[in-house]
Structures are given as structure tokens and as C-alpha cells.
Enzyme design. Structure first.
Site, mmCIF file in Angstrom:
data_model
loop_
_atom_site.group_PDB
_atom_site.id
_atom_site.type_symbol
_atom_site.label_atom_id
_atom_site.label_comp_id
_atom_site.label_asym_id
_atom_site.label_seq_id
_atom_site.Cartn_x
_atom_site.Cartn_y
_atom_site.Cartn_z
ATOM 1 N N HIS A 464 0.813 -1.211 0.000
ATOM 2 C CA HIS A 464 0.000 0.000 0.000
ATOM 3 C C HIS A 464 0.851 1.268 0.000
ATOM 4 O O HIS A 464 2.037 1.260 0.337
ATOM 5 C CB HIS A 464 -0.962 0.008 1.191
ATOM 6 N N CYS A 483 2.548 -5.071 6.952
ATOM 7 C CA CYS A 483 2.287 -4.816 5.537
ATOM 8 C C CYS A 483 3.456 -4.051 4.910
ATOM 9 O O CYS A 483 4.325 -3.534 5.603
ATOM 10 C CB CYS A 483 0.995 -4.029 5.378
#
Length: 561
Positions: A464, A483
């Protein structure tokens, strides 16, 4: 060793036994003299070289089973000889060339980051030079056992990945060394067959080539210059007593990597000049550091990596590359967790390169593979319960305006239908069993930025964007909750969407502020790896720190210290 056909050997012995009965005449004297010359050569050979037959191999393998040698290696050995009706491979009528080729292949294991000691090379050489029946039988079975193991290890890796690195979740390639060796022998192409076992990718070839060079250097007893530890950083255009040592260390790096920037003047000057600054910035880039020219603790630690440490990094990185599938795809993404780096590859060519941020030590990013299926533009951030409890709740307790200021809303459950007023909640009485769900709205403060890349996995990991761009300038980029934060999310979107990127009009959809999903017409493989040594695809090798200690753990498991 020289071996004679059994029938010829027996005939020759019979001829010798009856030779005294023959009448020697002048006409046959020259023939007999020739015969004596041949006998003088052949008899020692007959005496030295035992016969290996199918029955002796069958009996020995049966004994091994009775002696509880029922591991996978023994099972492969049994299956290999059963498929060829227990006929010998190496000790046949003309064994020298084939046996020498086998031992040469075993000797080359070190070039692949393996160890010829694990395949009993010296023991096999000793057996080759002996002459008894039992030694010959041990040589026959030992050479086969070692080659079967070597073939497996070159293709699938020597270590069991999940045991050497419990955070590795990519299945190791399946490989049948028995079928491989049978086919290689039948084709008479032992060396070419083994040459095709290791990964045929630029990453592997570059690491292997450097390893061979460092092995040769280590064999000379070379030791690299060590830089003293200092509290203060050394900045360009200042003086320091360590500068001459740093120059010497950079020149040592030049002889290994042959980068022109490392070819600096040999000087005793303590002044940190512009030539050394250029060399240090190049060195910092090669070792995954921020290229600011400042010689701080991380740069000094990289300069002090020993020759043996480089060799170990290369060995375990080559091993991890052997754990990967042989076909990564025509278009794929490699995320190097340890190197804080992501690359995109198309038709074997690197087309995109960017910095990344990975998980903190206590929320380390695992190694696994998947396929990107879709993108989410202007995403909500559905805060995981553990992050809400451990990270956000303490901040809310300290600052009653924290959640509201960050655009984080509070709900009663994951249906996100019943919103609660954060000012009406007694946060100080909230314990570990937090009965609320947090979600952050899309926007400039959103932790996921403007785009996220989704792929199925059991770890809730995705790639992301991020509003915290300054973190990409850090040397050690372990700041996320697991992440992967991207330096160039739009460029990655262009890669995964391919020809449909313009039609998708990603930039315009992001500007709209609306949350939208963009599905990929063709899923793109993504591999999250942990490589402390890797290549840029043009033969240059880079190194990084072992941020999660996974190299140290795997090397200890392998006893590659």
C-alpha cells in the site's frame, strides 16, 4: 582404477595357469615375449580391482535396511538400484571417466554455496584409491548416494525451509533425484544435466559468481581492514584518524567488486575528501543504506562485515533462491524484506525498482507468495484489533482528540453500521478485550495512502501507499505492522495493470476521493522474500543487514558457521 571384463579376466588367468605346459619354440618366442609384457601389466590390475556385481549390491542394500537405515536418502538409493536391476553404475568395465565426472561434480558443490564435505568427497576419493571388494562396494553405493543428494539439494535446496526459517511459507520445489540421475546416465550427459539443476535466473548467477571469487580470496588467508568503533559520525570535508583505514577498506572493496568509484587514491591523509565521499555513497547504496556520505554506525557496521560474513550471506541467499519455484512467471514482483526493496520483472527484465517499509521486529513481515487480484483506490483502513489495542488505545488515553484528529471512527462491530461517539467512551476503563472496532476514512491522513494492492494470504498482508514518505530515507525501514509500504505506488499500479492502465484512469479515480476497486484481468505473482544478498539484474551484488535475525537462525540450523 582400471577394470577388466570378467570373461577376459578369467581367460587371462587360465592362460597364465597353463602357460608352463606350452612348448616354447623359436618361432613363437616373440609372441611369448609380448605375452609376458602384457601379463606384467595386466596381473597387477587383476589383483587390484575387485568385481562389483548386482548380487553384492542387492545384499548390501538389504543389510542397510536391516540396520534401520530407513531414511529418505536410503530409500532413494534402494529405488535407484532396483530400477536398474541392481547393476553397478561406476565400477563397470570402463569406470574411470564416469567416476571421475561424478567426483568432479561433487567437488563443485562449494561453488553453489553448498559444501562438498556434506557429500563425503574426500571419503570417496580415498575409496577410489583402495582395492578391496568392500571398498569398491562402498565406493559404488557412496558415489550414487552423494550424487542423488547433490541433485536434490541443487534443485530444491539442502535445508528444509520451514525448519531453517519458520517464517518462510513458500513451498519448496518438488524433485525426484532418482529419475533425474537415471535419465542423465542413460543420455550420457551427466555434467550438462547437473549444470541445469540450479535456478537459471540472473539473481542466482550473480551471487554464485561473487561467491566463487570470495572463496578464492578466502583461500589466500585475506583479512579486510577493520574500522574502529566511534561514537561520532564522520562527515565529508572533516578530518578523522580513521579516514586512512576507511580508504584502505574501500580499496579492498574495489578488488572484489571492481566498481570504478572504489578505485581511490592510496593516501595517509586524515581528511575526508570528495573522492572518498563518492566512494562511500556508492558503498552505502550497495549495502542498502541511505547514500548521504555520512559514516555513522550503520555504514561502519557494513564496512566491518568480514569476508566470512559475506560468504555466509551469499550461501544462505543462494539456498533461499533454491527454495523458490523454478517458473516465477513472465511478469512478477519480488519484495525483498531484508533489503527494503521491491522490483517488478517482465520477460526477465527489471522494469521497476523502489524502496519499501516493512514490519517492525515484533510484527515482522513473513516470506510467502501469492497473486495480486485487485487494487483498492482511496481505501478505508480497517484497523486490526491488535493494532487498535496496542497502538491506538494508548494514544487515545493520552489524548482524547487523537482518534477524531486522525479521521478514525469507532464502531460497535465489523459491520460498521453502528458508529459510536469517541468522546462518550471511558477509554481509561477499556482493557485488553477492547469491545470496539476502529476504521480510518480515506484521505491524506489515511495510513494506507491512496491505493492498496490486494492478494489472498493468511497473514492479512498487502502492499500500500503511505502518507509517511520521509521514512523511505531511513537506513533501516522497519516501521509497519507487517504490511509493505510503497515508495512508488502509482508506478506499481501501472505495472500490474499493464495495457489497461490508461483505460483504468487510476489518477482521476484517486482524485475523486471515492473508494473504488479495480480488478486485474490477469493476476500478477508476488513473492515476499528475505535476501540479505541479492543482485540488480546486471551482475552487481547488494547486501543488507539481517534485520530479523533470520539468516543467523538459518545458518545455525545448517551449521554453516
Amino acid at each position: 582404477m582400471i577394470f577388466l571384463d570378467r570373461e577376459y579376466r578369467n581367460s587371462l588367468l587360465l592362460y597364465v595357469q597353463n602357460f608352463g605346459k606350452f612348448r616354447i619354440t623359436f618361432s613363437t618366442l616373440s609372441q611369448y615375449l609380448t605375452f609376458f609384457v602384457l601379463i606384467s601389466i595386466a596381473l597387477p590390475v587383476i589383483a587390484e580391482n575387485p568385481v562389483i556385481d548386482a548380487e553384492s549390491i542387492r545384499e548390501q542394500l538389504a543389510k542397510n535396511v536391516q540396520n534401520s537405515q530407513k531414511n529418505a536418502t536410503q530409500a532413494n538409493l534402494q529405488r535407484f538400484y532396483a530400477q536398474r536391476d541392481y547393476q553397478p553404475v561406476w565400477l563397470t568395465e570402463h569406470p574411470a571417466a564416469r567416476l571421475d565426472a561424478a567426483l568432479t561434480l561433487i567437488g563443485q558443490a562449494d561453488e553453489e554455496g553448498l559444501s562438498s564435505d556434506d557429500y563425503h568427497l574426500e571419503s570417496l576419493r580415498v575409496l577410489r584409491d583402495k582395492a578391496s571388494d568392500q571398498d569398491a562396494l562402498s565406493l559404488e553405493l557412496g558415489a550414487t548416494r552423494s550424487l542423488l543428494a547433490l541433485a536434490h539439494d541443487l534443485y530444491s535446496g539442502r535445508l528444509t525451509a520451514s525448519q531453517a526459517d519458520p517464517d518462510w511459507h513458500i513451498p519448496q520445489p518438488q524433485f525426484d533425484p532418482v529419475s533425474f540421475l537415471q535419465q542423465a546416465l542413460a543420455a550420457g550427459e551427466l555434467e550438462p544435466a547437473f549444470a541445469g539443476l540450479s535456478p537459471d535466473i540472473p539473481q542466482y548467477r550473480a551471487l554464485r559468481q561473487l561467491l566463487e571469487k570470495l572463496h578464492a580470496l578466502a583461500a589466500t588467508g585475506a583479512l579486510w581492514t577493520r574500522i574502529p568503533e566511534e561514537a561520532a559520525s564522520i562527515r565529508p570535508y572533516t578530518g578523522n584518524v580513521s579516514v586512512p583505514l576507511i580508504r584502505q577498506r574501500i580499496r579492498e572493496a574495489y578488488h572484489v567488486f571492481e566498481k570504478p568509484e572504489y578505485d581511490i587514491a592510496d593516501s595517509d591523509s586524515k581528511f575526508y575528501d570528495d573522492q572518498l565521499e563518492t566512494a562511500i555513497k556508492t558503498f552505502q547504496r550497495q549495502y542498502g543504506l541511505n547514500a548521504d556520505g555520512v559514516i555513522g554506525k550503520n555504514t561502519r557496521r557494513a564496512l566491518n562485515m568480514t569476508l566470512d560474513e559475506h560468504i555466509r550471506r551469499l550461501r544462505i541467499s543462494l539456498e533461499r533462491l533454491r527454495w523458490l519455484p523454478r517458473n516465477l512467471g513472465n511478469r512478477y514482483i519480488l519484495v525483498n524484506i531484508s533489503g527494503f526493496n521491491l522490483i517488478a520483472v517482465q520477460e526477465g527484465v527489471r522494469v521497476l525498482n523502489m524502496r519499501i517499509v516493512v514490519g517492525r521486529d515484533y510484527r515482522s513481515t513473513p516470506s510467502f507468495s501469492s497473486k495480486i487480484s485487485h487494487l483498492v483506490l482511496n481505501p478505508y483502513w480497517n484497523v486490526p484489533a491488535s493494532i487498535a489495542r496496542k497502538d491506538l488505545l494508548p494514544k487515545q488515553k493520552n489524548n482524547p482528540d487523537y482518534l477524531a484528529s486522525e479521521g478514525i471512527r469507532v464502531f460497535s462491530d465489523y459491520q460498521y453500521r453502528s458508529e459510536l461517539d469517541p468522546y462518550s467512551i471511558d477509554w481509561h476503563s477499556a482493557g485488553n478485550a477492547l469491545p470496539y472496532v476502529f476504521r480510518q476514512d480515506p484521505g491524506k491522513r489515511n495510513a494506507l495512502g491512496t491505493i492498496k494492492f490486494m492478494f489472498p494470504n493468511p497473514f492479512s498482508i498487502y502492499l500500500h501507499d503511505t502518507p509517511s514518505k520521509y521514512l523511505f530515507q531511513k537506513d533501516i525501514r522497519t516501521f509497519s505492522s507487517g504490511c509493505i509500504r510503497l515508495e512508488k505506488p502509482l508506478q506499481l499500479a501501472e505495472f500490474v495493470l499493464g495495457k489497461s492502465f490508461e483505460q483504468a484512469d487510476i489518477a482521476e479515480k484517486i482524485r475523486s476521493g471515492k473508494t473504488q476497486t479495480v480488478n486485474l484481468s490477469e493476476r500478477v505473482p508476488v513473492y515476499l522474500l528475505y535476501l540479505t544478498a541479492w543482485s540488480n539484474g546486471q551482475g552487481e551484488v547488494y547486501f543488507s543487514s539481517d534485520v530479523y535475525g533470520r539468516d543467523q537462525r538459518a545458518l545455525a540450523y545448517a551449521h554453516w558457521q
